[in-house]
Structure formats: C-alpha cells, structure tokens
Design a protein around this motif. Structure first.
Motif, PDB file in Angstrom:
ATOM      1  N   LYS A  86     -37.492 -13.295  50.132  1.00 17.61           N
ATOM      2  CA  LYS A  86     -36.928 -12.933  51.146  1.00 17.61           C
ATOM      3  C   LYS A  86     -37.921 -11.585  51.862  1.00 17.61           C
ATOM      4  O   LYS A  86     -38.525 -10.851  51.251  1.00 17.61           O
ATOM      5  CB  LYS A  86     -35.785 -12.296  51.007  1.00 17.61           C
ATOM      6  N   PRO A  87     -37.812 -11.482  53.250  1.00 21.63           N
ATOM      7  CA  PRO A  87     -38.455 -10.453  53.849  1.00 21.63           C
ATOM      8  C   PRO A  87     -38.114  -8.976  53.044  1.00 21.63           C
ATOM      9  O   PRO A  87     -39.116  -8.060  52.842  1.00 21.63           O
ATOM     10  CB  PRO A  87     -37.972 -10.490  55.223  1.00 21.63           C
ATOM     11  N   GLU A  88     -36.991  -8.886  52.706  1.00 19.23           N
ATOM     12  CA  GLU A  88     -36.570  -7.604  52.129  1.00 19.23           C
ATOM     13  C   GLU A  88     -37.242  -7.336  50.888  1.00 19.23           C
ATOM     14  O   GLU A  88     -37.028  -6.360  50.213  1.00 19.23           O
ATOM     15  CB  GLU A  88     -34.946  -7.396  51.896  1.00 19.23           C
ATOM     16  N   ASP A  89     -37.846  -8.385  50.281  1.00 20.41           N
ATOM     17  CA  ASP A  89     -38.426  -8.231  48.954  1.00 20.41           C
ATOM     18  C   ASP A  89     -40.067  -7.730  49.150  1.00 20.41           C
ATOM     19  O   ASP A  89     -40.699  -7.464  48.130  1.00 20.41           O
ATOM     20  CB  ASP A  89     -38.763  -9.508  48.194  1.00 20.41           C
ATOM     21  N   THR A  90     -40.441  -7.516  50.354  1.00 14.79           N
ATOM     22  CA  THR A  90     -41.703  -6.962  50.975  1.00 14.79           C
ATOM     23  C   THR A  90     -41.842  -5.395  50.160  1.00 14.79           C
ATOM     24  O   THR A  90     -40.988  -4.539  50.375  1.00 14.79           O
ATOM     25  CB  THR A  90     -42.014  -6.847  52.241  1.00 14.79           C
TER      26      THR A  90
END
Length: 121
Positions: A86-90
């Motif tokens: 997910k983008p929040e894993d960036t």
C-alpha cells in the motif's frame, strides 16, 4: 566489525510485491534476533517484523497477513516478503540484528543502512 548487505527495495505499484533481504557479515558468535524496521518521512521508526533465533515471529498489526519474515541462521540472513503493498508502506526499511560478537561480550544491537521502498502508481 559487522556489516549488513541489504537489497530488494525499489518502486512498486499498489498491490504489488517486493522481497527484502539482509545479510549480516562479520564476527557473529551468537545471533538472538533479526528484525525489519521502517521510517516514513516525518514519522518515528517503527518495528515491522521480527524473528527470533528459534523461529518465533512478531508483526506489526499494520502488516499482518501481508508481510512474512523468515530467516536463515546459517547465513545470518533475514528476508521480508511484502505482498499487497500500500502507499502507506512507503518508507526506508532498516535491518536490525541482536547478537554477541564473542562469548565474553554482551549482546548488542546493530543496524543496516536502510533501503527505500516506494509504493506508488
């Protein structure tokens, strides 16, 4: 002197997968645990997953069911398979290891240099 060889980071689209690896090289008498942490811009470093020398694992709630940590004690290496990203894993992902360098030295914590993981379309 101990060095870490980290690899596997990069850019991936949401829903994609990446596999991180981290090998600890040097004088290691006894390995207790290896972990992955991550730090996103403006946020504190947080534990993602850990594996103890006996194989027991621990995960952050945010990655349970998506990430899998595994290790090879004979190679002092830890892996992090990341699925359904997910983008929040960036974040920058850091390898962490706890070990003794010899029988008389207390266990200490060591950190890798970090590898960037970016999840974006």
């Amino acid at each position: 002197q101990v060095q870490f060889v980290e690899s596997g980071g990069g850019l991936v689209q949401p829903g994609g997968s990446l596999r991180l690896s981290c090998a600890a090289r040097g004088r290691i008498f006894r390995l207790y645990a290896m972990s992955w942490y991550r730090q996103a811009p403006g946020k504190q470093r947080e534990l993602v997953a850990a594996i103890l020398s006996g194989g027991r694992t621990n995960y952050a709630d945010s990655v349970k069911g998506r990430f899998t940590i595994s290790g090879d004690n004979s190679k002092n290496t830890v892996y992090l398979q990341m699925n359904s990203l997910k983008p929040e894993d960036t974040a920058v992902y850091y390898c962490n290891a706890v070990f003794q360098v010899d029988v008389v030295t207390s266990r200490q914590e060591y950190w890798g240099q970090g590898t960037q993981v970016t999840v974006s379309s």
